[in-house]
Design a protein around this motif. Structure first.
Motif, mmCIF file in Angstrom:
data_model
loop_
_atom_site.group_PDB
_atom_site.id
_atom_site.type_symbol
_atom_site.label_atom_id
_atom_site.label_comp_id
_atom_site.label_asym_id
_atom_site.label_seq_id
_atom_site.Cartn_x
_atom_site.Cartn_y
_atom_site.Cartn_z
ATOM 1 N N SER A 55 31.505 43.967 36.431
ATOM 2 C CA SER A 55 30.500 44.532 35.882
ATOM 3 C C SER A 55 32.089 44.421 34.086
ATOM 4 C CB SER A 55 30.193 45.626 35.244
ATOM 5 O OG SER A 55 31.436 46.727 35.241
ATOM 6 N N GLY A 56 32.471 43.863 33.890
ATOM 7 C CA GLY A 56 34.006 43.926 33.074
ATOM 8 C C GLY A 56 34.335 42.480 32.295
ATOM 9 N N ASP A 57 35.370 42.014 32.137
ATOM 10 C CA ASP A 57 36.031 40.906 31.858
ATOM 11 C C ASP A 57 35.868 39.905 33.048
ATOM 12 O OD1 ASP A 57 35.438 41.575 29.080
ATOM 13 O OD2 ASP A 57 37.795 41.625 28.671
ATOM 14 N N ILE A 58 36.444 40.551 33.934
ATOM 15 C CA ILE A 58 36.148 39.813 35.387
ATOM 16 C C ILE A 58 35.722 39.291 35.590
ATOM 17 C CG2 ILE A 58 37.401 39.255 37.212
ATOM 18 C CD1 ILE A 58 39.364 40.997 36.680
ATOM 19 N N GLY A 59 34.233 40.038 35.578
ATOM 20 C CA GLY A 59 33.287 39.820 36.208
ATOM 21 C C GLY A 59 32.018 38.717 35.051
ATOM 22 N N ARG A 60 32.312 38.766 33.803
ATOM 23 C CA ARG A 60 32.521 37.988 33.281
ATOM 24 C C ARG A 60 32.521 36.528 33.354
ATOM 25 N NH1 ARG A 60 30.786 42.015 29.650
ATOM 26 N NH2 ARG A 60 33.253 42.509 29.265
ATOM 27 N N LEU A 61 34.204 36.478 33.421
ATOM 28 C CA LEU A 61 34.734 35.164 33.155
ATOM 29 C C LEU A 61 33.697 34.397 34.845
ATOM 30 C CD1 LEU A 61 36.503 33.055 32.729
ATOM 31 C CD2 LEU A 61 38.650 34.277 34.246
ATOM 32 N N ALA A 62 33.861 34.654 35.615
ATOM 33 C CA ALA A 62 33.796 34.547 36.766
ATOM 34 C C ALA A 62 32.226 34.368 36.760
ATOM 35 C CB ALA A 62 33.116 35.508 37.660
ATOM 36 N N GLN A 63 31.065 34.399 36.026
ATOM 37 C CA GLN A 63 29.991 34.376 35.868
ATOM 38 C C GLN A 63 30.369 32.946 35.045
ATOM 39 O OE1 GLN A 63 27.964 37.669 33.820
ATOM 40 N NE2 GLN A 63 27.997 38.492 35.648
ATOM 41 N N ALA A 64 30.724 32.929 34.056
ATOM 42 C CA ALA A 64 30.812 31.837 32.839
ATOM 43 C C ALA A 64 31.325 30.839 33.706
ATOM 44 C CB ALA A 64 31.964 31.788 32.323
ATOM 45 N N THR A 107 36.464 31.311 43.037
ATOM 46 C CA THR A 107 37.476 31.946 44.064
ATOM 47 C C THR A 107 38.526 32.145 43.931
ATOM 48 O OG1 THR A 107 35.861 29.963 45.712
ATOM 49 C CG2 THR A 107 37.127 31.491 46.690
ATOM 50 N N GLY A 108 39.146 31.452 43.396
ATOM 51 C CA GLY A 108 39.862 32.490 42.841
ATOM 52 C C GLY A 108 40.119 33.649 41.698
ATOM 53 N N ILE A 109 39.029 33.646 40.872
ATOM 54 C CA ILE A 109 38.903 34.372 40.047
ATOM 55 C C ILE A 109 38.699 35.693 40.922
ATOM 56 C CG2 ILE A 109 37.538 35.172 38.138
ATOM 57 C CD1 ILE A 109 37.702 32.262 36.762
ATOM 58 N N THR A 110 37.174 35.482 41.634
ATOM 59 C CA THR A 110 37.281 36.719 42.253
ATOM 60 C C THR A 110 37.925 37.706 43.208
ATOM 61 O OG1 THR A 110 35.897 35.174 43.864
ATOM 62 C CG2 THR A 110 34.581 36.098 41.762
ATOM 63 N N ARG A 111 39.368 36.644 43.671
ATOM 64 C CA ARG A 111 39.877 37.588 43.895
ATOM 65 C C ARG A 111 40.672 38.481 43.451
ATOM 66 N NH1 ARG A 111 37.483 36.371 48.169
ATOM 67 N NH2 ARG A 111 36.206 36.082 46.281
ATOM 68 N N ALA A 112 40.601 38.650 41.993
ATOM 69 C CA ALA A 112 41.301 39.828 41.228
ATOM 70 C C ALA A 112 39.976 40.683 41.750
ATOM 71 C CB ALA A 112 41.593 39.220 39.954
ATOM 72 N N ARG A 113 40.339 42.386 42.129
ATOM 73 C CA ARG A 113 40.345 43.830 41.529
ATOM 74 C C ARG A 113 40.093 43.437 39.667
ATOM 75 N NH1 ARG A 113 43.391 45.143 46.022
ATOM 76 N NH2 ARG A 113 42.068 45.173 47.929
ATOM 77 N N SER A 114 41.401 44.442 40.080
ATOM 78 C CA SER A 114 41.358 44.703 38.168
ATOM 79 C C SER A 114 42.530 43.777 37.013
ATOM 80 C CB SER A 114 41.924 45.725 38.322
ATOM 81 O OG SER A 114 43.596 45.578 39.180
ATOM 82 N N ALA A 115 42.702 42.987 37.346
ATOM 83 C CA ALA A 115 43.696 42.241 36.432
ATOM 84 C C ALA A 115 44.007 40.114 37.088
ATOM 85 C CB ALA A 115 45.204 42.239 36.064
ATOM 86 N N PHE A 116 43.480 39.598 36.168
ATOM 87 C CA PHE A 116 43.413 37.996 36.788
ATOM 88 C C PHE A 116 44.587 37.244 35.740
ATOM 89 C CE2 PHE A 116 41.533 33.927 36.085
ATOM 90 C CZ PHE A 116 41.990 33.016 36.985
ATOM 91 N N THR A 117 44.767 36.412 35.680
ATOM 92 C CA THR A 117 45.808 36.001 35.168
ATOM 93 C C THR A 117 45.623 33.679 35.325
ATOM 94 O OG1 THR A 117 47.660 37.878 34.550
ATOM 95 C CG2 THR A 117 47.914 34.835 33.852
ATOM 96 N N LEU A 118 45.168 33.289 34.676
ATOM 97 C CA LEU A 118 45.230 32.041 34.823
ATOM 98 C C LEU A 118 46.219 30.995 33.838
ATOM 99 C CD1 LEU A 118 44.079 29.361 35.492
ATOM 100 C CD2 LEU A 118 42.512 29.477 33.001
#
Length: 647
Positions: free
Chosen positions: A397-406, A607-618
């Motif tokens: 529901s946070g930024d990781i989710g919004r990034l995955a949706q985008a 797929t790479g982004i959605t492997r992250a639970r709480s932090a994601f770095t590109l």
């Protein structure tokens, strides 16, 4: 004719020498030339290209698309595309002419709807050319799906409504449909159900409630046989754990209101699809097939996006006719490495639902829910009636989710804005023309598990917990790559990470095996009980046995194997995004290579982004890397859906 054949074979030979096609692709074209002396340039080019596309994950060559836009079909670089254009210039331009030529070739079978053939290596079905093996897989999968979709179970609708209200006691948000509840009702009536949805939408949560519903509604609960399976050992272990925890929570909350006490005993340990079907040495065939079916009433398959068409065929063939199969997966994730994108094909219209009035009436009677008008369609296919898309993510529901949706929605601008949000966000973007940024992240991220190794217990009683702690600590962080080779790929980064960790005093590497080495299994070994995709860590388990053993997570337990017995493993500090499917990590780092690459696609980034639970770095060399990936979607040629929906 002879001159054209020789010119085409000469061109294909040059392509193979340059690495544009495989030697195997060239060999098949030469074989067809010998098998069919009348085969002209059209046949030989088609043969080489259909073999080449199979290695890229396609099950067929679509002639219309090849002639209209070769670059879209093949995604080659400028040089090979120019060579292809030059070769095609001397061949017919109309797909109908290609179809006519192919249909008259002795090496090509015409698809008449049956599976009989005379040994032809190629099959022509409308405007699609197949290698015979993959045509048979698609035809068989389609036939089984059609058969299962045509059989509904008798359902006591009032009783099911009572059970479902117990399983889903919370009233849905006003204006929303509880699609999890819908999925359970749909699965109960059918012998094939597909449940798709992004991460955190509750696919295994739904599967557990479906099992509870099935068990409660069963006439013979004692005879119910349930199997849990997934493409990899890691995914199977997660499925087993998730289902077990969900059923335990249900039993705790519902008590005696629902007969769940014995349900967990009806479910055997989750296993890989290879383990379920029973591999046999030196053959692609399994112990279980149509003549030796599985002894099951229901099979739940998690991470179904990873199941290729050959494996799906093997599974469906081995299922008894009366058995139910529930496929769970994210249709937007990467498809399998091997040919076919079965889940993507089955879920092509999942977001539209397309339920008929009969399905809507059934759902109203069993769930009390009204399907919105936008999800109704009297022309909806039988497949659509057994497909449910879960739409509400409870985890992202946070930024990781919004990034995955985008990323999934193709909105590169929104994705870039999120990545540039700043230090307060759980997502970050590191721009670097070298891999130093990746190595810095590796030194920080892998420090926790390497320090845990040093806290080796002195007592035997604490040893199991120590092994568990080390494995869990390693799974909190992972580096994922888009490609295998090169400085920015798996091979180059693994070498560099080992050197960096050694320089930082975190690792002592001497030779191939060293304590702390993480490995990923690359080939199933049933004798050892390790499977493709399993992750282990080399450890000295005890002072009494100082030799290194690879330790693997096996649900809540840890299994160890002597490292000398492992013949097919790779170091796994960095791994491909494909290999990460079915796993999650607290902090995930996705590395995109600096040059454009046909493998760097929207689905890979998602797929790479959605492997992250709480932090994601590109990590990327330039800002355009992500935009280029988002603009490039994975597309696989297939005729599966057409075979399923054919009148």
């Amino acid at each position: 004719m002879t001159g054209q054949r020789e010119a085409v074979l000469a061109a294909l030979t040059e392509w193979a020498e340059r690495g544009w096609i495989r030697r195997l692709d060239l060999a098949l074209a030469r074989f067809v030339a010998v098998l069919s002396p009348s085969a002209d340039g059209v046949v030989l080019v088609s043969t080489a290209l259909v073999a080449h596309l199979e290695a890229q994950g396609h099950t067929c060559l679509v002639l219309d698309e090849l002639l209209a836009d070769p670059g879209r079909s093949l995604r080659w670089g400028e040089a090979p595309l120019a060579a292809l254009d030059q070769l095609l210039a001397d061949l017919p331009k109309d797909p109908a002419d290609w179809i006519d030529v192919l249909s008259r070739c002795e090496a090509v079978k015409h698809d008449d709807g049956g599976l009989d053939d005379s040994g032809e290596p190629l099959v022509l079905s409308d405007d699609r050319l197949y290698l015979r093996r993959y045509w048979r897989y698609e035809r068989r999968v389609a036939a089984d799906v059609r058969t299962r979709l045509g059989r509904f179970e008798t359902v006591d609708e009032p009783a099911v409504r009572r059970w479902l209200d117990l399983l889903f006691p919370d009233a849905p948000v006003i204006g929303e449909v509880d699609w999890q509840k819908v999925a359970c009702a749909i699965a109960l009536r059918g012998r094939l159900t597909i449940v798709t949805g992004g991460p955190g939408t509750g696919k295994t949560f739904t599967a557990a409630r479906f099992l509870a519903l099935l068990y409660a509604a069963a006439d013979d609960r004692d005879g119910l046989r349930i199997a849990l399976t997934a493409p990899t050992g890691k995914a199977a272990a997660r499925l087993e754990q998730s289902i077990g925890e969900a059923l335990a929570a249900l039993h705790s909350s519902l008590g005696e209101a629902m007969p769940l006490r014995e349900l967990s005993d009806r479910i055997g340990p989750a296993c890989t699809l290879h383990g379920l079907l029973g591999t046999r040495p030196d053959t692609r065939r399994f112990r279980h097939d149509a003549a030796h079916p599985l002894d099951v009433d229901v099979v739940i398959v998690d991470e179904a996006s990873m199941v290729h068409v050959e494996m799906m065929n093997a599974l469906l063939v081995a299922l008894p006719a009366q058995a139910r199969v529930l496929l769970l997966g994210d249709k937007d994730q990467l498809a399998s490495v091997e040919a076919g994108a079965v889940l993507g094909e089955l879920c092509r219209d999942a977001d539209r639902a397309r339920y008929t009035s009969d399905t809507a009436r059934y759902l109203k009677a069993t769930t009390g829910l009204s399907i919105p008008d936008g999800s109704l369609d009297e022309a909806g296919s039988p497949l659509a009636q057994q497909t449910v898309m879960l739409r509400r993510s409870r985890r992202f529901s946070g930024d990781i989710g919004r990034l995955a949706q985008a990323v999934n929605g193709g909105d590169a601008e929104a994705a870039i804005r999120l990545l540039q949000a700043g230090s307060a966000s759980p997502i970050a973007w590191k721009l670097s023309t070298s891999t130093h940024a990746v190595l810095d992240l590796a030194s920080e991220g892998y420090r926790t598990y390497l320090e845990a190794i040093r806290r080796r217990p002195t007592s035997i009683e604490d040893r199991s917990q120590w092994l568990r702690t080390v494995l869990d600590a390693f799974d909190t962080f992972r580096i994922l790559c888009a490609v295998r080779e090169g400085e920015w790929g798996v091979a180059g980064l693994n070498r560099a990470i080992v050197e960096r960790l050694a320089q930082d005093g975190l690792l002592t590497n001497s030779g191939e095996w060293y304590e702390g080495r993480p490995v990923i299994v690359t080939r199933n070994d049933h004798g050892l009980g390790v499977f493709n995709g399993d992750i282990g860590i080399a450890l000295r388990v005890s002072p009494e046995a100082p030799n290194l053993r690879a330790c693997f997570s096996n649900g809540t337990k840890v299994r160890t194997v002597g490292v000398g017995r492992l013949g097919h493993v790779e170091t796994a500090f960095a791994m491909t995004v494909h290999k990460s499917q079915g796993s999650e990590f607290d902090h995930t780092v996705l590395v995109l290579p600096p040059e454009g690459n046909p493998l760097t696609t929207r689905e890979l980034a998602y797929t790479g982004i959605t492997r992250a639970r709480s932090a994601f770095t590109l990590v990327s060399a330039g800002r355009e890397a992500l935009a280029d990936a988002i603009a490039q979607t994975t597309r696989r040629s297939s005729g599966l859906l057409g075979f399923i929906e054919a009148p």
